[in-house]
Design an enzyme around this catalytic site. Sequence first.
Site, PDB file in Angstrom:
ATOM      1  N   LYS A 256     -51.348 -45.583 -89.432  1.00 23.64           N
ATOM      2  CA  LYS A 256     -51.926 -45.737 -88.099  1.00 23.64           C
ATOM      3  C   LYS A 256     -52.152 -44.393 -87.419  1.00 23.64           C
ATOM      4  O   LYS A 256     -53.216 -44.146 -86.837  1.00 23.64           O
ATOM      5  CB  LYS A 256     -51.018 -46.641 -87.250  1.00 23.64           C
ATOM      6  N   ASP A 275     -52.923 -50.793 -84.418  1.00 26.31           N
ATOM      7  CA  ASP A 275     -51.614 -50.721 -83.784  1.00 26.31           C
ATOM      8  C   ASP A 275     -51.254 -52.114 -83.274  1.00 26.31           C
ATOM      9  O   ASP A 275     -51.915 -53.093 -83.584  1.00 26.31           O
ATOM     10  CB  ASP A 275     -51.643 -49.723 -82.632  1.00 26.31           C
TER      11      ASP A 275
END
Length: 409
Positions: A256, A275
Amino acid sequence: MPEWKKLPLSLAELCIDTTLRCGQSFRWRRINDEWHCVLQGKLISLKQDPTHLHYKLASPRKLPTSERKSAEDDCVLSLLNRYFVLSQSLSNMYQQWAASDANFARRATAFAGIRILNQDAWETLVSFICSSNNNISRITQMVQKLCVHYGPYVGDIEGEKFHDFPRPEALAGSGVESHLRELGFGYRARFIAETARIVSTDRPAGWLHGLRNPDCPALEISNNKLEDTETKTDTKPPTYRAAHEALLELPGVGPKVSDCVCLMGLGWWESVPVDTHVWQIAQRDYGFGKGVKTKTLNKAMYDAVGDHFRKIWGPQAGYAQSVLFTANLKSFAEQAAGKTEAAKEEVSVAEVEVKPEESKSDISTTASVRTKKRKAVTVEAAVIKAEEENGVEAGGRRTRSTKRAKISG
DNA sequence: ATTCCTCCTTGGAG
DNA sequence: ACTCCAAGGAGGA
């Protein structure tokens, strides 16, 4: 006192009030409806009205002759053009995403003018190492602490001090980790100190910049002159996948964070950072996670969400994602509900059809993740599997043992 | 070799 | 007071 200069720009092309506080950059500060930040050593101020973006160098260092002053203004304008990538028409992109996705059309109505900032890659990297398991207000405080304690002081506005973001060498010292822990960085202190040491010492000069997307519109001007000084080590042009993998080598950087740096610091707009918010959006609006075994976001799901968004939004999927991300933030809940007078009536009209057709697809991965070579995941919905041959090739996998070995050594 | 689970710092919100 | 959550990642099972 320097004068404001202005640039014709609609709020649909750029809304700084939304863009500068949606969790991309954590250094802009608003004082009396004016925004201030140090970019490349320059303390820059911005304000906006419906027709123009106003800008100025907040504190020029010397008495400017009229010539130097106009040269500085040109410099700031060019900097802003690159920072906001104003050569790209935002409303055109919004129209394309809305035409291909009813959910985007509905959610984006009250969130016009959100741009992906073309930020410094190093600052983006450290900022998003700070972002792990964290919230925007505390990330902002942490980045501010990095600037105050390790970044060069540039100037004052209304009694507030402004520092630039520290270079890697400034964060690579031996006492940095313990100091950052005292400053409340928690477990991220080691990640930052270690990453700073690796980037400043282990990697060649210009390594991070070399991972940039050479086709990003922000580079159109400077790309012609491929300087010989630090770019001659690499002959092959980087790809998004290669940049993503290279960043994974750094401590505190997982998929991420790597995607955040790719998207906001390296110009790879196809990068989709998944996320907690984007995963919520994927489940709520795009039918992900309906399967029994797939309530949590695992690697297969992470890749499937990004692939799905790239499929419906195209090669600038990460850009579109940031609009929905912002619309999903609690701090923008009022705006999402259409409380602003501008968006009120439009939203109430669009609110009629809440269920987009895509929601019926119920995208979920089967438990049979038969990873033989590179077949990442078997997906029930046909929506995903179509892109197999679509050119998003998964490059050579980097194992985690490789990453650990690099860190300890 | 891959996947899953737990822990990691801190602080604000409910 | 206590749990949960916030632009996740590392290390071990």
